[in-house]
Design a protein around this motif. Structure first.
Motif, PDB file in Angstrom:
ATOM      1  N   ASP A  87       0.816  -1.212   0.000  1.00 37.99           N
ATOM      2  CA  ASP A  87       0.000   0.000   0.000  1.00 37.99           C
ATOM      3  C   ASP A  87       0.851   1.264   0.000  1.00 37.99           C
ATOM      4  O   ASP A  87       2.043   1.239   0.348  1.00 37.99           O
ATOM      5  N   GLY A  88       0.215   2.364  -0.371  1.00 40.57           N
ATOM      6  CA  GLY A  88       0.793   3.685  -0.167  1.00 40.57           C
ATOM      7  C   GLY A  88       1.654   4.226  -1.277  1.00 40.57           C
ATOM      8  O   GLY A  88       2.336   5.236  -1.075  1.00 40.57           O
ATOM      9  N   LEU A  89       1.649   3.611  -2.449  1.00 38.48           N
ATOM     10  CA  LEU A  89       2.524   4.057  -3.539  1.00 38.48           C
ATOM     11  C   LEU A  89       1.828   4.977  -4.543  1.00 38.48           C
ATOM     12  O   LEU A  89       2.466   5.443  -5.490  1.00 38.48           O
ATOM     13  N   ASP A  90       0.551   5.275  -4.346  1.00 36.30           N
ATOM     14  CA  ASP A  90      -0.208   6.120  -5.267  1.00 36.30           C
ATOM     15  C   ASP A  90       0.144   7.591  -5.014  1.00 36.30           C
ATOM     16  O   ASP A  90      -0.327   8.198  -4.054  1.00 36.30           O
ATOM     17  N   SER A  91       0.975   8.153  -5.874  1.00 36.79           N
ATOM     18  CA  SER A  91       1.439   9.529  -5.673  1.00 36.79           C
ATOM     19  C   SER A  91       0.312  10.543  -5.867  1.00 36.79           C
ATOM     20  O   SER A  91       0.283  11.591  -5.202  1.00 36.79           O
ATOM     21  N   THR A  92      -0.634  10.261  -6.772  1.00 37.87           N
ATOM     22  CA  THR A  92      -1.746  11.187  -6.996  1.00 37.87           C
ATOM     23  C   THR A  92      -2.653  11.258  -5.769  1.00 37.87           C
ATOM     24  O   THR A  92      -3.063  12.346  -5.351  1.00 37.87           O
ATOM     25  N   ALA A  93      -2.947  10.122  -5.181  1.00 34.96           N
ATOM     26  CA  ALA A  93      -3.764  10.098  -3.974  1.00 34.96           C
ATOM     27  C   ALA A  93      -3.079  10.860  -2.846  1.00 34.96           C
ATOM     28  O   ALA A  93      -3.724  11.604  -2.092  1.00 34.96           O
ATOM     29  N   TYR A  94      -1.765  10.681  -2.742  1.00 38.12           N
ATOM     30  CA  TYR A  94      -1.026  11.384  -1.692  1.00 38.12           C
ATOM     31  C   TYR A  94      -1.037  12.898  -1.934  1.00 38.12           C
ATOM     32  O   TYR A  94      -1.230  13.680  -0.997  1.00 38.12           O
ATOM     33  N   TYR A  95      -0.850  13.303  -3.161  1.00 39.54           N
ATOM     34  CA  TYR A  95      -0.869  14.738  -3.495  1.00 39.54           C
ATOM     35  C   TYR A  95      -2.221  15.327  -3.112  1.00 39.54           C
ATOM     36  O   TYR A  95      -2.280  16.426  -2.534  1.00 39.54           O
ATOM     37  N   ASN A  96      -3.285  14.622  -3.408  1.00 40.27           N
ATOM     38  CA  ASN A  96      -4.608  15.141  -3.077  1.00 40.27           C
ATOM     39  C   ASN A  96      -4.824  15.253  -1.567  1.00 40.27           C
ATOM     40  O   ASN A  96      -5.459  16.215  -1.100  1.00 40.27           O
ATOM     41  N   ARG A  97      -4.295  14.303  -0.805  1.00 35.58           N
ATOM     42  CA  ARG A  97      -4.451  14.339   0.661  1.00 35.58           C
ATOM     43  C   ARG A  97      -3.629  15.446   1.299  1.00 35.58           C
ATOM     44  O   ARG A  97      -3.957  15.919   2.384  1.00 35.58           O
ATOM     45  N   THR A  98      -2.534  15.853   0.638  1.00 33.92           N
ATOM     46  CA  THR A  98      -1.627  16.843   1.231  1.00 33.92           C
ATOM     47  C   THR A  98      -1.608  18.151   0.450  1.00 33.92           C
ATOM     48  O   THR A  98      -0.671  18.926   0.555  1.00 33.92           O
ATOM     49  N   GLN A  99      -2.650  18.397  -0.326  1.00 35.57           N
ATOM     50  CA  GLN A  99      -2.672  19.575  -1.206  1.00 35.57           C
ATOM     51  C   GLN A  99      -2.558  20.881  -0.434  1.00 35.57           C
ATOM     52  O   GLN A  99      -2.034  21.864  -0.955  1.00 35.57           O
ATOM     53  N   ALA A 100      -3.011  20.896   0.803  1.00 36.33           N
ATOM     54  CA  ALA A 100      -2.921  22.120   1.606  1.00 36.33           C
ATOM     55  C   ALA A 100      -1.482  22.562   1.831  1.00 36.33           C
ATOM     56  O   ALA A 100      -1.221  23.741   2.134  1.00 36.33           O
ATOM     57  N   LEU A 101      -0.534  21.635   1.653  1.00 36.19           N
ATOM     58  CA  LEU A 101       0.875  21.954   1.892  1.00 36.19           C
ATOM     59  C   LEU A 101       1.549  22.567   0.666  1.00 36.19           C
ATOM     60  O   LEU A 101       2.683  23.042   0.763  1.00 36.19           O
ATOM     61  N   ARG A 102       0.898  22.522  -0.468  1.00 37.26           N
ATOM     62  CA  ARG A 102       1.547  22.944  -1.727  1.00 37.26           C
ATOM     63  C   ARG A 102       1.487  24.465  -1.899  1.00 37.26           C
ATOM     64  O   ARG A 102       0.529  25.098  -1.514  1.00 37.26           O
TER      65      ARG A 102
END
Length: 261
Positions: free
Chosen positions: A246-261
């Motif tokens: 689990d946990g290798l989906d970079s797009t899903a991670y970007y969406n979860r952490t978008q507030a940091l961008r």
């Protein structure tokens, strides 16, 4: 070792674990590496308060990001060697530097800079697992004991909790973990993320990403052993059955952490 966020949210995944009772603090001396779990949590809480009160660290005021980190931590905790002893507190620090650390008694910190730098959830989990590994290995407690002996502060009965906390804060500011402690935390973290279902390959991948970015090394690397050696050690330790997960989906991670961008 490392820090982070707003109203610090405590992981309650193991509600029957030992906890701080009564809010009182003993003044009895004790050997740092022989603290009871309750004593260790009290010292960790004091270090957390001292670090935040100093103004050196600002908690990141975004509950979605904080809850995300707490969720990852709770997923890893069943595979921690000390899950039944401690209540863990995961916090996010507002800081562009790529860094993470742990104190003692279950206090784990990551920076917003590290979260933004990570490429996926498994990479972030590998860092959190590494920091839990420091707590499992009681690495800071051993550093405190050695430093107190070196400075002639250790009595026959040990040190009081306030002194242990003070030395711990000083060590966080001034000294990296030993090479042996870092390799131990790496191995503990690797085992943890694999057992939790995350892809073990994420840990050496993240370490290599840090090493490859060029320029001055981030604080995360400058206070740790040579990353190339750590990558090799991690690669050789990966369980082939846990390399992917689990946990290798970079797009899903970007969406979860978008507030940091």
């Amino acid at each position: 070792m490392s820090l982070w966020l707003g109203q610090a949210q405590v992981s309650q995944a193991f509600s029957l674990r030992g906890r701080i009772r009564g809010g009182t603090q003993t003044t009895e001396a004790v050997q740092p590496n022989r603290l009871s779990p309750e004593q260790e949590m009290r010292v960790g809480q004091k270090m957390d308060q001292d670090l935040l009160r100093s103004g050196e660290f600002t908690l990141y005021q975004n509950p979605d990001i904080q809850n995300y980190v707490v969720g990852i931590g709770e997923r890893l905790l069943p595979y921690s060697d000390r899950a039944d002893e401690l209540i863990y507190t995961f916090q996010v620090i507002e800081d562009d530097q790529v860094n993470a650390f742990a104190t003692m008694g279950g206090y784990v910190y990551v920076t917003t800079g590290l979260m933004a730098f990570a490429g996926n959830e498994a990479q972030l989990a590998s860092v959190i697992g590494h920091e839990i590994g420091h707590i499992d290995g009681k690495h800071l407690l051993e550093q405190i004991r050695a430093d107190a002996v070196r400075r002639g502060l250790m009595t026959a009965t040990g040190l009081d909790e306030s002194t242990i906390a003070q030395i711990g804060v000083e060590l966080l500011r001034e000294r990296p973990n030993s090479r042996e402690a870092e390799y131990d935390a790496d191995q503990r973290g690797l085992d943890m993320i694999g057992d939790a279902g995350y892809a073990q390959s994420a840990m050496p991948d993240f370490m290599q990403k840090l090493a490859d970015q060029g320029g001055s090394p981030p604080e995360f690397l400058s206070t740790h052993p040579d990353p190339e050696n750590r990558v090799e050690a991690l690669e050789s330790s990966i369980d082939p059955n846990q390399r992917n997960g689990d946990g290798l989906d970079s797009t899903a991670y970007y969406n979860r952490t978008q507030a940091l961008r």
